[in-house]
Each structure stands twice: as structure tokens, then as C-alpha cells.
Design a protein around this motif. Structure first.
Motif, short mmCIF file in Angstrom:
data_model
loop_
_atom_site.label_atom_id
_atom_site.label_comp_id
_atom_site.label_asym_id
_atom_site.label_seq_id
_atom_site.Cartn_x
_atom_site.Cartn_y
_atom_site.Cartn_z
N GLU A 125 67.09 -18.30 21.24
CA GLU A 125 65.89 -17.99 21.94
C GLU A 125 66.43 -17.02 22.97
O GLU A 125 67.40 -16.70 23.40
N ARG A 126 65.17 -16.22 23.40
CA ARG A 126 65.50 -15.23 24.61
C ARG A 126 64.37 -15.29 25.33
O ARG A 126 63.41 -16.09 25.07
N THR A 127 64.49 -14.76 26.61
CA THR A 127 63.32 -14.71 27.68
C THR A 127 62.94 -13.31 27.78
O THR A 127 63.65 -12.50 27.89
N VAL A 128 61.67 -13.31 27.51
CA VAL A 128 60.97 -11.85 27.56
C VAL A 128 60.18 -11.56 28.90
O VAL A 128 59.51 -12.41 29.31
N GLY A 129 60.05 -10.49 29.49
CA GLY A 129 59.12 -9.91 30.45
C GLY A 129 57.65 -9.95 29.67
O GLY A 129 57.49 -9.62 28.68
N LEU A 130 56.86 -9.87 30.64
CA LEU A 130 55.24 -9.56 30.09
C LEU A 130 54.71 -8.82 31.26
O LEU A 130 55.08 -8.54 32.40
N GLY A 131 53.44 -8.31 30.81
CA GLY A 131 52.52 -7.61 31.72
C GLY A 131 51.38 -8.45 32.15
O GLY A 131 50.79 -9.41 31.45
N LEU A 132 50.82 -8.45 33.39
CA LEU A 132 49.92 -9.03 33.93
C LEU A 132 48.82 -7.96 34.37
O LEU A 132 49.12 -7.09 35.29
N ALA A 133 47.62 -8.11 33.93
CA ALA A 133 46.58 -7.15 34.42
C ALA A 133 45.49 -8.06 35.18
O ALA A 133 44.95 -8.95 34.67
N GLY A 134 45.20 -7.56 36.32
CA GLY A 134 44.21 -8.29 37.06
C GLY A 134 43.16 -7.53 38.09
O GLY A 134 43.51 -6.45 37.87
N SER A 238 60.81 -2.06 27.54
CA SER A 238 61.73 -3.18 27.06
C SER A 238 61.25 -4.63 27.31
O SER A 238 60.34 -4.57 28.39
N PHE A 239 61.29 -5.57 26.85
CA PHE A 239 60.98 -7.02 26.98
C PHE A 239 62.11 -7.30 28.34
O PHE A 239 61.79 -8.30 28.93
N ASP A 240 63.01 -6.41 28.61
CA ASP A 240 63.94 -6.94 29.49
C ASP A 240 63.61 -6.04 31.21
O ASP A 240 64.39 -6.43 32.13
N THR A 241 62.72 -5.02 31.03
CA THR A 241 62.31 -4.65 32.17
C THR A 241 60.95 -4.68 32.46
O THR A 241 60.38 -5.63 31.78
N ALA A 242 60.20 -3.96 33.50
CA ALA A 242 59.00 -4.30 34.01
C ALA A 242 58.11 -3.32 32.90
O ALA A 242 58.52 -3.23 31.90
N LEU A 243 57.15 -2.33 33.51
CA LEU A 243 56.31 -1.90 32.50
C LEU A 243 56.48 -0.24 32.65
O LEU A 243 56.85 0.28 33.52
N ASP A 244 56.17 0.38 31.60
CA ASP A 244 56.27 1.67 31.31
C ASP A 244 55.01 2.28 31.12
O ASP A 244 54.12 1.59 30.68
N VAL A 245 54.65 3.69 31.62
CA VAL A 245 53.46 4.33 31.38
C VAL A 245 53.47 5.69 30.98
O VAL A 245 54.54 6.31 30.91
N LEU A 246 52.64 5.98 29.99
CA LEU A 246 52.23 7.11 29.40
C LEU A 246 50.78 7.37 29.72
O LEU A 246 50.13 6.72 29.40
N THR A 312 50.99 -5.65 36.88
CA THR A 312 52.24 -6.16 37.38
C THR A 312 53.18 -6.67 36.33
O THR A 312 52.94 -7.04 35.22
N GLY A 313 54.38 -6.04 36.43
CA GLY A 313 55.42 -6.32 35.33
C GLY A 313 56.16 -7.47 35.70
O GLY A 313 56.94 -7.50 36.95
N VAL A 314 56.28 -8.65 34.84
CA VAL A 314 56.84 -9.90 35.37
C VAL A 314 58.12 -10.03 34.37
O VAL A 314 57.91 -10.23 33.16
N ARG A 315 59.15 -9.97 35.05
CA ARG A 315 60.25 -10.20 34.15
C ARG A 315 60.65 -11.64 33.84
O ARG A 315 60.16 -12.47 34.95
N ARG A 316 61.37 -11.98 32.83
CA ARG A 316 61.60 -13.41 32.56
C ARG A 316 60.57 -14.40 32.62
O ARG A 316 60.41 -15.30 33.34
N ALA A 317 59.42 -14.02 31.78
CA ALA A 317 58.26 -14.50 32.10
C ALA A 317 58.18 -15.84 30.98
O ALA A 317 57.25 -16.76 31.16
N LEU A 318 58.77 -15.79 29.64
CA LEU A 318 58.45 -16.44 28.59
C LEU A 318 59.63 -16.75 28.07
O LEU A 318 60.30 -15.81 27.67
#
Length: 322
Positions: A125-134, A238-246, A312-318
Motif C-alpha cells: 500500500e501507499r499513502t497519497v496526498g489529496l486536494g481539498l477545495a472549499g 505528485s501524490f507525495d507533495t501538495a498542489l501544483d498550478v498551471l 488546500t494540499g493535504v499530504r498523507r491523506a489516504l
């Protein structure tokens, strides 16, 4: 292991017979419960019940990126908790399956099921980061609920394309890459903000970035796929970092042609560049504001018009079985 299999019967690339085969294969190794979705948001509700019930150890999503997004939002309804929440597994059944493919899974449901069973045997298994939009407090959209996304979000032009594709699918059209390209051309011709962008990106302690016509937020790379070709809007995501923007400030015919070509030939080492392009890496906290309501999408799901979104970029979310 007690597992819940959430099946989207409308998944575009799996037949009822194929789903039966996959269910039998998974049931041979898991104490499996099977639930079929019946309405939009049902996968979220099922995953939330599994997370709050305390008995399910694994939730398997059989469907496309929309089904996966719903399951993730159900699992994380009360926030990340790696030690107590069920893990996630994905069997791709949609037309593009960006999240599953970004994890390295085969794009074929049968092959992906085999890979999942191997991962379960090996306890991989691996732990991935996710994005949260609020919502932004005090804004016109402050009542919008927070929502997680697994691979991308979009505010402006690309979200408009997603909305147009959804309209066509509701009219019975199949989700194909040709459909996306046609709707992208129509969005380009009809977008009133493409020459003079209305989006401002705000970061704590940094100067404002203004006049964006398009903003793509990536939680991983690639951003999407055209058939078997990966497309990289933000190669460093990457799933291991926060969020990137273009972000793109100007979408004239020449600029659109240039950036579309750059996306088509993009690679893990090279994404879109140019005087109208803004690229940002590993952002934990930022907000997008627009002077006019713009289309908004997450994981390929059009969510209507918004004037502001807080990310919000959330590392190690899931935890993901892979």
C-alpha cells in the motif's frame, strides 16, 4: 479482510458479465460485500457508512474517476485518519481512469483486479496526498461544501469544457476523446473571458497573480490522458507533495494553438511554458477569485459556477492498496 465493493453499473468500459467475474475474483480473497450505486452521490454515502461503521477495512471502487471521487469523499467525510479509516482500492471502469493510471494500475479492469489481488497478498500500500477545495468565508459561494479531489481541479476554461461534455453525455453522447476536442473548440469560441482573464490567485505572504483565464490545479501527474498518451499540465505534481498550478493569462487563437501543442507533446520533464503561462509547485494553501462567475470542476465532475475557491494540499491523506 472485510471489504466493500462499490460498483457503478453505468461504468463505460465494463459489462455486467465482466463485473460478475471481477466480483467472484475479489470474493475469493476477501470477505466481500457488494453495493451497486443507484443515484449520484450514492458511492459517497456508501463509503461514509463503511468508514463510520468501523467494521469495513477496505473499500474498493469499481468505476471511473467520478465514482472514485465520491468514495474518497465518503471515506474522508470527517477528515483523514490513516490509522482508523478503511483503505481504498480502485478497479478502473471509466473512459479515462486518471487516478488509477496515475497510481500505476493497468487501465483494464481485469488486469487491475489481478494487480489488486497481488497487492493484497503482498500487503502493498501507499499513502497519497489529496486536494481539498472549499468555500471562502464572506464570499458569494461561502455556502458551498468542502470537497476532496484525487488528481485535478479546474477553474475557468477547462472546467467549461468539462461542463459541455457532461451536457452532451446527458443527451446520450458517448464519452470519447473526439467529443472532448469538439467541446474544447466550442468553449474556446464562446468563452467571453479568454482574452482578458478574470481570475486572481492569492497566496499567504506572496504577491497576487492576476488576469488568469485558465487555472488547472494538479495533485499528480499526468493531468489526463488522450487514449494511451499521458498529458502533463504540471509535470512536477505528485501524490507525495501538495498542489501544483498551471495558469494561462491570455488565450488568443495563436496562444491556444501553442499551449495545446505543448500539452500534446508534454512529458514528465516538460510542460507548458511561455510568457502567458504561470506555473507553481507544491502549494499548501491558496485561493482563486474571479470577477465573474466561472465554471468549476473537480476530478472531471462539473460543479457549476463559482466566483471563489479556497484550495488546500493535504499530504498523507489516504491509504491506497496498490
Amino acid at each position: 479482510m472485510r471489504a466493500l465493493l462499490v460498483v457503478n453499473p453505468a461504468a463505460t468500459t465494463t459489462s455486467a458479465r465482466t463485473r460478475d467475474v471481477l466480483i467472484h475474483a475479489l470474493a475469493s480473497d476477501l470477505k466481500l460485500e457488494v453495493a451497486t450505486t443507484e443515484y449520484r452521490g450514492h458511492a459517497r454515502d456508501l463509503a461514509r457508512q463503511a468508514a463510520e461503521g468501523g467494521e469495513i477495512e477496505l473499500v474498493v471502487a469499481l468505476g471511473g474517476d467520478g465514482t472514485v471521487n465520491e468514495v474518497v469523499n465518503g471515506l474522508l467525510h470527517n477528515g483523514p485518519a490513516l490509522d482508523s479509516l478503511p483503505g481504498l482500492a480502485v478497479v478502473p471502469g471509466g473512459s479515462t481512469n486518471v487516478f488509477a493510471r496515475a497510481l500505476g494500475l493497468p487501465n483494464d479492469a481485469v488486469e487491475a483486479t489481478g494487480a489488486l489481488l497481488t497487492a493484497l497478498h503482498e500487503r502493498s500500500e501507499r499513502t497519497v496526498g489529496l486536494g481539498l477545495a472549499g468555500a471562502v468565508p464572506g464570499s458569494d459561494d461561502e455556502g458551498a461544501p468542502a470537497r476532496w479531489f484525487t488528481f485535478c481541479a479546474g477553474f475557468g476554461f477547462d472546467a467549461g469544457v468539462v461542463g459541455r461534455v457532461e451536457q452532451q453525455r446527458e443527451r446520450g453522447k458517448r464519452s470519447t476523446h473526439a467529443l472532448y476536442i469538439r467541446q474544447m473548440v466550442r468553449q474556446f469560441l464562446g468563452d467571453p473571458h479568454r482574452r482578458h482573464g478574470t481570475i486572481t490567485l492569492e497566496r499567504p505572504g506572496e504577491e497576487l497573480i492576476e488576469n488568469l483565464a485558465l487555472s488547472i490545479i494538479c495533485n499528480t501527474a499526468p493531468w489526463t490522458y488522450l487514449g494511451n498518451r499521458p498529458v502533463y499540465a504540471a509535470p512536477g505534481a505528485s501524490f507525495d507533495t501538495a498542489l501544483d498550478v498551471l495558469g494561462l493569462r491570455h488565450l488568443s487563437s495563436a496562444a491556444m494553438t501553442r499551449y495545446a501543442t505543448q500539452l500534446l507533446i508534454s512529458s514528465p520533464e516538460r510542460g507548458p511554458k511561455g510568457k502567458h503561462a504561470v506555473t507553481l509547485h507544491d502549494l499548501t494553501d491558496f485561493t482563486l477569485h474571479s470577477q465573474a462567475p466561472l465554471p468549476f470542476q473537480m476530478d472531471g465532475d462539473h460543479l457549476g459556477l463559482r466566483k471563489s475557491v479556497k484550495f488546500t494540499g493535504v499530504r498523507r491523506a489516504l491509504r491506497v492498496i496498490v
